[in-house]
Design a protein around this motif. Sequence first.
Motif, PDB file in Angstrom:
ATOM      1  N   GLY A 145       0.782  -1.236   0.000  1.00 18.92           N
ATOM      2  CA  GLY A 145       0.000   0.000   0.000  1.00 18.92           C
ATOM      3  C   GLY A 145       0.809   1.278   0.000  1.00 18.92           C
ATOM      4  N   LEU A 146       2.128   1.171   0.160  1.00 21.43           N
ATOM      5  CA  LEU A 146       2.972   2.369   0.116  1.00 21.43           C
ATOM      6  C   LEU A 146       3.224   2.769  -1.332  1.00 21.43           C
ATOM      7  CD1 LEU A 146       5.663   1.655   2.876  1.00 21.43           C
ATOM      8  CD2 LEU A 146       3.551   2.966   3.059  1.00 21.43           C
ATOM      9  N   LYS A 147       3.837   3.938  -1.512  1.00 24.64           N
ATOM     10  CA  LYS A 147       4.143   4.464  -2.838  1.00 24.64           C
ATOM     11  C   LYS A 147       5.645   4.613  -3.009  1.00 24.64           C
ATOM     12  CE  LYS A 147      -0.035   7.221  -3.069  1.00 24.64           C
ATOM     13  NZ  LYS A 147      -0.601   8.563  -3.118  1.00 24.64           N
ATOM     14  N   THR A 148       6.060   4.736  -4.246  1.00 24.07           N
ATOM     15  CA  THR A 148       7.456   5.033  -4.547  1.00 24.07           C
ATOM     16  C   THR A 148       7.858   6.291  -3.781  1.00 24.07           C
ATOM     17  OG1 THR A 148       7.213   4.080  -6.748  1.00 24.07           O
ATOM     18  CG2 THR A 148       9.098   5.532  -6.398  1.00 24.07           C
ATOM     19  N   GLY A 149       9.008   6.237  -3.109  1.00 27.54           N
ATOM     20  CA  GLY A 149       9.503   7.358  -2.316  1.00 27.54           C
ATOM     21  C   GLY A 149       9.147   7.264  -0.846  1.00 27.54           C
ATOM     22  N   ASP A 150       8.168   6.414  -0.500  1.00 29.71           N
ATOM     23  CA  ASP A 150       7.811   6.231   0.911  1.00 29.71           C
ATOM     24  C   ASP A 150       8.880   5.415   1.630  1.00 29.71           C
ATOM     25  OD1 ASP A 150       5.428   7.621   0.634  1.00 29.71           O
ATOM     26  OD2 ASP A 150       4.178   5.809   0.535  1.00 29.71           O
ATOM     27  N   VAL A 151       8.907   5.552   2.934  1.00 32.38           N
ATOM     28  CA  VAL A 151       9.844   4.805   3.768  1.00 32.38           C
ATOM     29  C   VAL A 151       9.063   3.771   4.570  1.00 32.38           C
ATOM     30  CG1 VAL A 151      11.496   4.953   5.674  1.00 32.38           C
ATOM     31  CG2 VAL A 151      11.461   6.715   3.900  1.00 32.38           C
ATOM     32  N   ALA A 152       9.490   2.529   4.458  1.00 32.11           N
ATOM     33  CA  ALA A 152       8.868   1.429   5.204  1.00 32.11           C
ATOM     34  C   ALA A 152       9.715   1.125   6.431  1.00 32.11           C
ATOM     35  CB  ALA A 152       8.764   0.192   4.321  1.00 32.11           C
ATOM     36  N   ARG A 153       9.044   0.772   7.514  1.00 29.63           N
ATOM     37  CA  ARG A 153       9.728   0.397   8.755  1.00 29.63           C
ATOM     38  C   ARG A 153       9.145  -0.908   9.258  1.00 29.63           C
ATOM     39  NH1 ARG A 153       9.766   5.798   8.635  1.00 29.63           N
ATOM     40  NH2 ARG A 153      11.594   6.898   9.381  1.00 29.63           N
ATOM     41  N   TRP A 154      10.024  -1.792   9.700  1.00 27.73           N
ATOM     42  CA  TRP A 154       9.577  -3.059  10.264  1.00 27.73           C
ATOM     43  C   TRP A 154      10.624  -3.565  11.235  1.00 27.73           C
ATOM     44  CZ3 TRP A 154      11.606  -2.401   5.478  1.00 27.73           C
ATOM     45  CH2 TRP A 154      12.713  -3.163   5.128  1.00 27.73           C
ATOM     46  N   HIS A 155      10.244  -4.550  12.039  1.00 28.33           N
ATOM     47  CA  HIS A 155      11.156  -5.162  12.996  1.00 28.33           C
ATOM     48  C   HIS A 155      11.449  -6.594  12.575  1.00 28.33           C
ATOM     49  CE1 HIS A 155       9.775  -1.802  15.508  1.00 28.33           C
ATOM     50  NE2 HIS A 155      10.990  -1.886  16.008  1.00 28.33           N
ATOM     51  N   THR A 156      12.697  -6.978  12.683  1.00 28.27           N
ATOM     52  CA  THR A 156      13.103  -8.352  12.405  1.00 28.27           C
ATOM     53  C   THR A 156      12.659  -9.238  13.570  1.00 28.27           C
ATOM     54  OG1 THR A 156      15.247  -8.118  13.489  1.00 28.27           O
ATOM     55  CG2 THR A 156      15.135  -7.543  11.131  1.00 28.27           C
ATOM     56  N   PRO A 157      12.697 -10.550  13.388  1.00 29.74           N
ATOM     57  CA  PRO A 157      12.316 -11.437  14.497  1.00 29.74           C
ATOM     58  C   PRO A 157      13.149 -11.231  15.771  1.00 29.74           C
ATOM     59  CG  PRO A 157      12.335 -12.649  12.451  1.00 29.74           C
ATOM     60  CD  PRO A 157      12.910 -11.286  12.148  1.00 29.74           C
ATOM     61  N   ASN A 158      14.386 -10.751  15.637  1.00 31.23           N
ATOM     62  CA  ASN A 158      15.197 -10.524  16.837  1.00 31.23           C
ATOM     63  C   ASN A 158      15.040  -9.112  17.397  1.00 31.23           C
ATOM     64  OD1 ASN A 158      16.677  -9.021  15.044  1.00 31.23           O
ATOM     65  ND2 ASN A 158      18.572 -10.177  15.254  1.00 31.23           N
ATOM     66  N   GLY A 159      14.097  -8.333  16.824  1.00 33.90           N
ATOM     67  CA  GLY A 159      13.770  -7.033  17.384  1.00 33.90           C
ATOM     68  C   GLY A 159      14.462  -5.838  16.759  1.00 33.90           C
ATOM     69  N   ASP A 160      15.376  -6.064  15.809  1.00 37.97           N
ATOM     70  CA  ASP A 160      16.046  -4.944  15.146  1.00 37.97           C
ATOM     71  C   ASP A 160      15.066  -4.211  14.236  1.00 37.97           C
ATOM     72  OD1 ASP A 160      18.450  -5.666  16.315  1.00 37.97           O
ATOM     73  OD2 ASP A 160      19.086  -6.874  14.593  1.00 37.97           O
ATOM     74  N   GLU A 161      15.175  -2.868  14.217  1.00 33.18           N
ATOM     75  CA  GLU A 161      14.324  -2.094  13.318  1.00 33.18           C
ATOM     76  C   GLU A 161      15.031  -1.915  11.982  1.00 33.18           C
ATOM     77  OE1 GLU A 161      11.416   1.534  13.823  1.00 33.18           O
ATOM     78  OE2 GLU A 161      13.461   2.270  13.553  1.00 33.18           O
ATOM     79  N   CYS A 162      14.289  -2.139  10.910  1.00 31.36           N
ATOM     80  CA  CYS A 162      14.800  -1.921   9.556  1.00 31.36           C
ATOM     81  C   CYS A 162      14.010  -0.773   8.934  1.00 31.36           C
ATOM     82  CB  CYS A 162      14.626  -3.171   8.713  1.00 31.36           C
ATOM     83  SG  CYS A 162      15.555  -4.592   9.316  1.00 31.36           S
ATOM     84  N   THR A 163      14.698   0.014   8.131  1.00 34.72           N
ATOM     85  CA  THR A 163      14.070   1.145   7.458  1.00 34.72           C
ATOM     86  C   THR A 163      14.587   1.172   6.026  1.00 34.72           C
ATOM     87  OG1 THR A 163      14.137   2.348   9.542  1.00 34.72           O
ATOM     88  CG2 THR A 163      13.671   3.629   7.586  1.00 34.72           C
ATOM     89  N   ALA A 164      13.661   1.207   5.073  1.00 35.03           N
ATOM     90  CA  ALA A 164      14.067   1.228   3.670  1.00 35.03           C
ATOM     91  C   ALA A 164      13.116   2.102   2.864  1.00 35.03           C
ATOM     92  CB  ALA A 164      14.081  -0.187   3.098  1.00 35.03           C
ATOM     93  N   GLU A 165      13.686   2.810   1.911  1.00 34.35           N
ATOM     94  CA  GLU A 165      12.899   3.629   1.003  1.00 34.35           C
ATOM     95  C   GLU A 165      12.509   2.798  -0.213  1.00 34.35           C
ATOM     96  OE1 GLU A 165      13.199   7.626  -1.785  1.00 34.35           O
ATOM     97  OE2 GLU A 165      14.879   7.093  -0.505  1.00 34.35           O
ATOM     98  N   ILE A 166      11.294   2.981  -0.685  1.00 32.25           N
ATOM     99  CA  ILE A 166      10.873   2.338  -1.923  1.00 32.25           C
ATOM    100  C   ILE A 166      11.420   3.193  -3.059  1.00 32.25           C
ATOM    101  CG2 ILE A 166       8.930   1.605  -3.351  1.00 32.25           C
ATOM    102  CD1 ILE A 166       7.343   1.304  -0.706  1.00 32.25           C
TER     103      ILE A 166
END
Length: 131
Positions: A95-116
């Motif tokens: 549901g995000l768009k090009t240029g948006d930033v997605a954030r999620w947590h890995t199973p070990n709790g680390d936060e990941c951040t990536a731009e589309i």
Amino acid sequence: MHAVVHGERTLTELDFTRLTKLGPVSSTLSDLLATADVTSARAVSADVVTMYSRVELVDVATHRRQMLTICYPGDAEPAAGFVSVLSPVGNSLLGLKTGDVARWHTPNGDECTAEIASIQYQPEATGDYSK
């Protein structure tokens, strides 16, 4: 690059319907289903991540590029780049768009951040309204 405010995501009617039929889902997917704008497959913008979209991500911290395809659980093959919509990364991208930033947590709790960075393939943009 801009962060996404909760509720600023778009789903196609078909994706919405199929996702609601998956049964018990995570609270983040439940939140997405409850707050997303829902539109027809023919009307969805080509810069929106829909099911089976292939997206190019750029890790905000490392600048590493990665290609992922968002899919349903039965089609997931993480080693081949097919990630389930029920996974933290899959759920964060839908549901995000090009240029948006997605954030999620890995199973070990680390936060990941990536731009589309781009959407390399979106079924609806090619006229496939049934995927």
